[in-house]
Design a protein around this motif. Structure first.
Motif, PDB file in Angstrom:
ATOM      1  N   THR A  31       9.087 -19.818  24.310  1.00  0.00           N
ATOM      2  CA  THR A  31       9.968 -20.695  25.079  1.00  0.00           C
ATOM      3  C   THR A  31      11.400 -20.567  24.572  1.00  0.00           C
ATOM      4  O   THR A  31      11.616 -20.263  23.395  1.00  0.00           O
ATOM      5  CB  THR A  31       9.493 -22.160  24.978  1.00  0.00           C
ATOM      6  N   PRO A  32      12.381 -20.791  25.436  1.00  0.00           N
ATOM      7  CA  PRO A  32      13.765 -20.818  24.951  1.00  0.00           C
ATOM      8  C   PRO A  32      13.941 -21.957  23.942  1.00  0.00           C
ATOM      9  O   PRO A  32      13.271 -22.989  24.034  1.00  0.00           O
ATOM     10  CB  PRO A  32      14.589 -21.095  26.208  1.00  0.00           C
ATOM     11  N   GLU A  33      14.850 -21.757  23.009  1.00  0.00           N
ATOM     12  CA  GLU A  33      15.085 -22.751  21.967  1.00  0.00           C
ATOM     13  C   GLU A  33      15.435 -24.116  22.565  1.00  0.00           C
ATOM     14  O   GLU A  33      15.027 -25.160  22.042  1.00  0.00           O
ATOM     15  CB  GLU A  33      16.212 -22.272  21.055  1.00  0.00           C
ATOM     16  N   SER A  34      16.126 -24.131  23.699  1.00  0.00           N
ATOM     17  CA  SER A  34      16.538 -25.390  24.318  1.00  0.00           C
ATOM     18  C   SER A  34      15.358 -26.205  24.842  1.00  0.00           C
ATOM     19  O   SER A  34      15.470 -27.408  25.049  1.00  0.00           O
ATOM     20  CB  SER A  34      17.515 -25.127  25.465  1.00  0.00           C
ATOM     21  N   CYS A  95      11.838 -18.891  21.114  1.00  0.00           N
ATOM     22  CA  CYS A  95      11.049 -19.458  20.026  1.00  0.00           C
ATOM     23  C   CYS A  95       9.574 -19.246  20.333  1.00  0.00           C
ATOM     24  O   CYS A  95       9.178 -19.164  21.499  1.00  0.00           O
ATOM     25  CB  CYS A  95      11.325 -20.947  19.886  1.00  0.00           C
ATOM     26  N   ALA A  96       8.773 -19.174  19.297  1.00  0.00           N
ATOM     27  CA  ALA A  96       7.340 -18.960  19.460  1.00  0.00           C
ATOM     28  C   ALA A  96       6.574 -20.081  18.771  1.00  0.00           C
ATOM     29  O   ALA A  96       6.942 -20.526  17.688  1.00  0.00           O
ATOM     30  CB  ALA A  96       6.943 -17.615  18.863  1.00  0.00           C
ATOM     31  N   VAL A  97       5.517 -20.533  19.427  1.00  0.00           N
ATOM     32  CA  VAL A  97       4.669 -21.591  18.888  1.00  0.00           C
ATOM     33  C   VAL A  97       3.228 -21.086  18.913  1.00  0.00           C
ATOM     34  O   VAL A  97       2.780 -20.546  19.921  1.00  0.00           O
ATOM     35  CB  VAL A  97       4.767 -22.878  19.735  1.00  0.00           C
ATOM     36  N   GLN A  98       2.534 -21.242  17.812  1.00  0.00           N
ATOM     37  CA  GLN A  98       1.100 -20.960  17.747  1.00  0.00           C
ATOM     38  C   GLN A  98       0.381 -22.282  17.591  1.00  0.00           C
ATOM     39  O   GLN A  98       0.794 -23.128  16.786  1.00  0.00           O
ATOM     40  CB  GLN A  98       0.750 -20.075  16.549  1.00  0.00           C
ATOM     41  N   ALA A  99      -0.691 -22.457  18.357  1.00  0.00           N
ATOM     42  CA  ALA A  99      -1.449 -23.705  18.288  1.00  0.00           C
ATOM     43  C   ALA A  99      -2.905 -23.446  18.627  1.00  0.00           C
ATOM     44  O   ALA A  99      -3.246 -22.424  19.222  1.00  0.00           O
ATOM     45  CB  ALA A  99      -0.857 -24.729  19.251  1.00  0.00           C
ATOM     46  N   HIS A 100      -3.761 -24.364  18.239  1.00  0.00           N
ATOM     47  CA  HIS A 100      -5.157 -24.402  18.670  1.00  0.00           C
ATOM     48  C   HIS A 100      -5.312 -25.630  19.543  1.00  0.00           C
ATOM     49  O   HIS A 100      -4.844 -26.714  19.167  1.00  0.00           O
ATOM     50  CB  HIS A 100      -6.109 -24.500  17.479  1.00  0.00           C
ATOM     51  N   GLU A 120      10.821 -21.057  32.350  1.00  0.00           N
ATOM     52  CA  GLU A 120      11.359 -20.184  31.306  1.00  0.00           C
ATOM     53  C   GLU A 120      10.383 -19.906  30.169  1.00  0.00           C
ATOM     54  O   GLU A 120      10.643 -19.055  29.334  1.00  0.00           O
ATOM     55  CB  GLU A 120      12.644 -20.787  30.736  1.00  0.00           C
ATOM     56  N   ALA A 121       9.277 -20.621  30.096  1.00  0.00           N
ATOM     57  CA  ALA A 121       8.313 -20.413  29.012  1.00  0.00           C
ATOM     58  C   ALA A 121       7.101 -19.646  29.532  1.00  0.00           C
ATOM     59  O   ALA A 121       6.817 -19.640  30.727  1.00  0.00           O
ATOM     60  CB  ALA A 121       7.874 -21.748  28.425  1.00  0.00           C
TER      61      ALA A 121
END
Length: 138
Positions: A31-34, A95-100, A120-121
């Motif tokens: 996702t974009p940082e914003s 930005c990148a997010v990892q989740a379960h 945008e994501a």
């Protein structure tokens, strides 16, 4: 005989202490940082979701090619490369997010994520493991 079998089964189930399992998916969200705060807040509200890692800067000069940022982002954008960070007219750092998250919590997530981030994501989900069902409504 049927009543005897039912009683035996009930007694065994009490001793066994069965646990209901559900599939848990590994999410990779870019996702974009914003929009990062909105995405993290939304993931945090989902039952049983665990945020594993957040990469707020993409692939920087100090990161090795095998780092978390290299796995989930395309690296620093180059002019005219068409990377996600530049495709939306200079939206900034990806930005990148990892989740379960439990699979049941991800029904409709693609549409919701598009709405939340104005398209945008993006995300990828793959099976991670099974885990006990976490109580709570969603």
């Amino acid at each position: 005989a049927r009543a005897c079998a039912a009683g035996a089964l009930a007694a065994l189930l009490k001793e066994a202490d069965p646990v209901l399992l559900e599939p848990v998916m590994r999410l990779d969200v870019t996702t974009p940082e914003s929009k990062l705060g909105d995405v993290l807040q939304d993931l945090g509200l989902k039952r049983g979701t665990t945020i594993l890692a957040v990469d707020t800067g993409g692939l920087g000069e100090d990161d090795s090619p095998g780092s978390f940022g290299a796995d989930l982002t395309s690296g620093p954008p180059t002019p005219g490369s068409g990377s996600p960070a530049t495709a939306s007219g200079g939206a900034g750092v990806q930005c990148a997010v990892q989740a379960h998250a439990p699979l049941a919590e991800l029904l409709g997530f693609a549409t919701h994520l598009r709405s939340l981030t104005a398209g945008e994501a993006a995300f990828n989900a793959e099976y991670a493991h099974h885990a006990p069902v976490v109580p709570g409504g969603s």
